[in-house]
Structure formats: structure tokens, C-alpha cells
Design an enzyme around this catalytic site. Structure first.
Site, PDB file in Angstrom:
ATOM      1  N   PHE A 138       0.849  -1.192   0.000  1.00 40.78           N
ATOM      2  CA  PHE A 138       0.000   0.000   0.000  1.00 40.78           C
ATOM      3  C   PHE A 138       0.883   1.239   0.000  1.00 40.78           C
ATOM      4  O   PHE A 138       1.701   1.426   0.892  1.00 40.78           O
ATOM      5  CB  PHE A 138      -0.938   0.040   1.209  1.00 40.78           C
ATOM      6  CG  PHE A 138      -1.886   1.206   1.137  1.00 40.78           C
ATOM      7  CD1 PHE A 138      -3.017   1.148   0.338  1.00 40.78           C
ATOM      8  CD2 PHE A 138      -1.621   2.381   1.823  1.00 40.78           C
ATOM      9  CE1 PHE A 138      -3.874   2.238   0.229  1.00 40.78           C
ATOM     10  CE2 PHE A 138      -2.470   3.476   1.721  1.00 40.78           C
ATOM     11  CZ  PHE A 138      -3.595   3.398   0.929  1.00 40.78           C
ATOM     12  N   ASP A 223       9.179   2.801   1.779  1.00 39.39           N
ATOM     13  CA  ASP A 223       7.993   3.506   2.243  1.00 39.39           C
ATOM     14  C   ASP A 223       7.904   3.251   3.743  1.00 39.39           C
ATOM     15  O   ASP A 223       7.461   2.193   4.178  1.00 39.39           O
ATOM     16  CB  ASP A 223       6.762   2.990   1.493  1.00 39.39           C
ATOM     17  CG  ASP A 223       5.470   3.643   1.958  1.00 39.39           C
ATOM     18  OD1 ASP A 223       5.466   4.226   3.057  1.00 39.39           O
ATOM     19  OD2 ASP A 223       4.464   3.543   1.232  1.00 39.39           O
ATOM     20  N   LYS A 252       2.420   9.602   8.370  1.00 37.29           N
ATOM     21  CA  LYS A 252       1.627   9.216   9.557  1.00 37.29           C
ATOM     22  C   LYS A 252       2.044   9.845  10.897  1.00 37.29           C
ATOM     23  O   LYS A 252       1.510  10.880  11.245  1.00 37.29           O
ATOM     24  CB  LYS A 252       1.566   7.688   9.634  1.00 37.29           C
ATOM     25  CG  LYS A 252       0.747   7.137   8.449  1.00 37.29           C
ATOM     26  CD  LYS A 252       0.054   5.852   8.753  1.00 37.29           C
ATOM     27  CE  LYS A 252      -1.100   5.607   7.818  1.00 37.29           C
ATOM     28  NZ  LYS A 252      -0.745   5.049   6.517  1.00 37.29           N
TER      29      LYS A 252
HETATM   30  C1  PLP Z   1      -0.918   5.333   5.040  1.00 38.41           C
HETATM   31  C2  PLP Z   1       0.123   4.909   4.103  1.00 38.41           C
HETATM   32  C3  PLP Z   1       0.330   5.582   2.888  1.00 38.41           C
HETATM   33  C4  PLP Z   1      -0.533   6.717   2.415  1.00 38.41           C
HETATM   34  O1  PLP Z   1      -0.499   7.804   3.247  1.00 38.41           O
HETATM   35  P1  PLP Z   1      -1.649   8.937   3.102  1.00 38.41           P
HETATM   36  O2  PLP Z   1      -1.243   9.974   4.104  1.00 38.41           O
HETATM   37  O3  PLP Z   1      -2.940   8.265   3.422  1.00 38.41           O
HETATM   38  O4  PLP Z   1      -1.606   9.421   1.714  1.00 38.41           O
HETATM   39  C5  PLP Z   1       1.357   5.144   2.082  1.00 38.41           C
HETATM   40  N1  PLP Z   1       2.136   4.113   2.421  1.00 38.41           N
HETATM   41  C6  PLP Z   1       1.969   3.455   3.592  1.00 38.41           C
HETATM   42  C7  PLP Z   1       2.879   2.333   3.938  1.00 38.41           C
HETATM   43  C8  PLP Z   1       0.945   3.815   4.460  1.00 38.41           C
HETATM   44  O5  PLP Z   1       0.752   3.139   5.592  1.00 38.41           O
END
Ligand code: PLP
Length: 391
Positions: A138, A223, A252
Site C-alpha cells: 500500500f 515507504d 503518519k
Molecule cells: C498510510 C500509508 C500511505 C498513504 O499515506 P496517506 O497519508 O494516506 O496518503 C502510504 N504508504 C503506507 C505504507 C501507508 O501506511
């Protein structure tokens, strides 16, 4: 406003992207707990999806955000911003990065990371633009990050996707190696996949990926939007693997609840961004960066990373002692916890909610637990005992 009134307004005026939400609205929070307008108290074991590392109404953090709000919220990056420069310095001083750029969200940070990898090769005059990521990953909801997210449900409605993205199975090095071409500019992965149910990449695998990137001149992007800022018992999850990415992204927990995203990079890649190559109106504004600075200093002063490591172990041990026979696999990295309860995850999440404890569920398989990093044994016991009773 009563919950029923909020629900009616939401149904009428808010786009239906979130469907039927958990039927509660919170008015305030303190520490590990959230409170409704009626004064009902909930234990938060999900931290607004790994955002609220400091819990709620943290005194020093709140004071810093309030003070900044009273002085200056936004100027645009047309002018120098002290907090922006200081937060960038802070992140570089605690990580392998040399330079930082700020956006407003995780997806935006990943977009910037992808653009950076592409422009790095563009400026070298090398035709490399493909990005390989992992299945079940994700990376966000913008068009490029959806193309990188290895889940059909997020991609299908938006076809044709941005070209140049492909996904391979997690921990399958042979699959990754054969997906690499002379056009591959970046490999993008979460050290621990969060949204799909807490699935870590293997250490051996990751070391091979690092070596492959070095050999083929590919930018390795982690990420760390969910795994970063103490969640995994280290400031950044890559530290647990003993390797460094070329680029990593944060969001986050970075702002302690104030929206901010960051792409952090080694100098050799970062220098590809020159004036005019990337930008944004809000990114790294005085408020968001004050929040980031205050969140990071609270995390350091209160030793919350150590606490995340310790409490993660404590929760896992407590789960194994009290209800292991009712549970499937438990996967964990610090306070990023996935508990398999196949066929019952949704029911258990609902029953925990009825006992005023908030957690997440992935499909009907995995309970996802992401408490604030301030959690103590008392709240951990409250959660484990409730889960035991339910099972
Ligand atoms: C939450 C998340 C995203 C996206 O972040 P947003 O602030 O919702 O755009 C991307 N990568 C990972 C691993 C995430 O947990």
C-alpha cells in the site's frame, strides 16, 4: 451534535468514500483514551491508523502547536521557514538521509520519491523510468501511488494506470530479479507491509534487494510512512535490517496528528531536484513543521521508541500466555501488530468496540493493532484481557 445528526449530515453531504463507519464520533482525547460528547471513554489501540504516536492532548506537543498557531500558520515556501529548515536538519541528524522535502501526506511523499527517482536518471540522460513494487503493498491513493500499490481493488477503477509500474510477490527474490530491466529506475517497498496485515520482508531478501540495486544502479525507496518514527521499536524500520535505503518516505506519525509527509534522500539522489522541479503550496509550512519538531522531541525525551520495543514484546507475550490457542499467527514489529483470527477478525473487532476498545481488521483474517507509542502495561492488559474474554 448527536451521532445520529452527524451521520445524517455525513450521508447527505460527504462523498461516500468511507461507507458505514464505526458508529461513534469523538469529541476529545487524553493519553490513550478518546471520549465522546456524552463522556463515553474508549481505549485507542489503533492511533488513528498509526498517526497519534503521542496519544491525545500530549501537554508539551499541544503547547508547541498552540504557540505556533498563535504566531504563524503559513507563509508558502516563497520565503525561508525556520521550522522547515530545522525539521529537515533534525530528520537528517537521526537518519541516513542528507536532504528532506516536505509534502502534506503519505501519498504525496511517495509521489515525490517516485518523481525523484525518475528525474535522477533523466538528469543523467539515462532512460530509466520503471518502478517495481510488491504485491499486497500500500503506497497511497494518488494516481502514481495507486499504480505502485499492488492491490487490484485500488487499481481497477482507475485504468489505464500510469505506465511503468509493476508488482512482484513479497520475499520472492527470483521474481524481483526477473522483473528488473535496463529501464528500472526504482524499487519501492514497505519494510513491513501494514495495510495488508503486518507482513514483514525477510532480512535475507532485503539484503539481496540492496545488493541488486547497487549492482544495477536502481534507487531503493523504502515507504516508511507507517513503519517510521518509532513504530517498529527503532526510529526507522530500516535500522532493524542493518541496511540503508537511498530514499525513504515518512508521514503518519511524523506530525503527531498534524498532516505532514516527507521524502528523505541521500545527497546523490536528492541533488536531482533543482529549482522548479517539484513543489507544493502547503508542504512543510510553519505549523506542520512545528508539530514535527515537537513530536520528535517528545518521542526522544520520553524514550517512546524504547517503550514501543518493550511494550510490543509485552503485548505479544501476554497474548501468547492468555489466549494463544484461539489465535493464528501473530506478526509483529515493535508496536505494529497483526493477530490472525481467520474468519473472526471482523467479529472480534466489533466485540472489542462494544467493550470500548478500538483496533483495526484486515479482511476477516487479521486484527491490526497500532497503539500510540505511549502505551503502558495497564492499557496493554486492558486490551489483552478484553480479547481473552471475547475469544
Ligand atoms: C498510510 C500509508 C500511505 C498513504 O499515506 P496517506 O497519508 O494516506 O496518503 C502510504 N504508504 C503506507 C505504507 C501507508 O501506511
Amino acid at each position: 451534535m448527536k451521532l445520529e445528526e452527524i451521520k445524517a449530515l455525513d450521508k447527505k453531504y460527504f462523498m461516500n468514500t468511507f461507507g458505514e463507519r464505526t458508529p461513534v464520533a469523538f469529541e476529545k482525547g487524553e493519553g490513550m483514551y478518546l471520549y465522546t460528547e456524552e463522556g463515553e471513554k474508549y481505549l485507542d489501540m489503533f492511533a488513528g491508523i498509526a498517526v497519534n504516536a503521542l496519544g491525545y492532548a500530549h501537554p508539551k506537543f499541544t503547547a508547541a502547536v498552540q504557540a505556533q498557531a498563535g504566531k504563524l500558520l503559513h507563509t508558502s515556501s516563497l520565503y525561508y521557514i525556520e521550522n522547515q529548515a530545522r525539521l529537515a536538519e533534525k530528520i537528517c541528524s537521526i537518519s541516513c538521509a542528507d536532504k528532506v522535502y516536505f509534502g502534506n501526506s503519505g501519498a504525496e511523499a511517495n509521489e515525490a520519491a517516485i518523481k525523484l527517482a525518475k528525474i535522477y536518471f533523466y538528469k543523467k540522460g539515462v532512460e530509466k523510468y520503471e518502478v517495481i513494487s510488491l504485491k499486497s503493498s500500500f503506497h497511497g491513493r494518488t494516481l502514481a501511488t495507486v499504480a505502485a500499490t499492488g492491490q487490484e481493488k485500488y487499481q481497477k477503477p482507475y485504468a489505464p494506470l500510469i505506465p511503468g509500474f509493476k508488482q512482484v510477490e513479497i520475499n520472492d527474490f527470483a521474481a524481483l530479479e526477473s522483473a528488473v530491466t535496463d529501464k528500472t529506475c526504482a524499487i519501492l517497498l514497505e519494510p513491513v507491509q501494514g495495510e495488508s496485515g503486518v507482513h514483514p520482508v525477510d532480512e535475507e531478501y532485503l539484503k539481496k534487494v540492496r545488493a541488486l540495486c547497487d549492482e544495477k544502479e536502481i534507487i531503493l525507496i523504502f515507504d516508511e510512512i507507517q513503519t517510521g518514527i518509532g513504530r517498529c521499536g527503532r526510529m526507522f524500520c530500516y535500522e532493524t535490517y542493518g541496511i540503508e535505503p537511498d530514499v525513504f518516505t515518512l508521514a503518519k506519525a511524523l506530525g503527531g496528528g498534524v498532516p505532514i509527509g516527507a521524502v528523505c534522500a541521500k545527497d546523490f539522489v536528492a541533488q536531482a531536484f533543482e529549482p522548479g522541479d517539484h513543489g507544493g503550496t502547503f508542504g512543510g509550512n510553519p505549523l506542520a513543521c512545528a508539530a514535527g519538531l515537537a513530536a520528535l522531541s517528545a518521542i526522544e525525551e520520553e524514550k517512546l521508541i524504547e517503550n514501543a520495543a518493550k511494550m510490543g514484546e509485552y503485548i505479544e507475550k501476554a497474548l501468547k500466555e492468555s489466549c494463544v490457542e484461539k489465535l493464528g499467527e501473530i506478526r509483529r514489529c515493535g508496536l505494529m501488530i497483526g493477530i490472525d483470527i481467520p474468519g473472526r477478525a471482523k467479529e472480534v473487532r466489533q466485540k472489542l468496540f462494544e467493550k470500548h476498545i478500538l483496533v483495526g481488521a484486515v479482511g476477516d483474517v487479521t486484527l491490526r493493532v497500532l497503539p500510540p507509542l505511549i502505551i503502558s502495561e495497564k492499557e496493554a492488559d486492558e486490551f489483552v484481557n478484553a480479547l481473552k474474554d471475547i475469544l
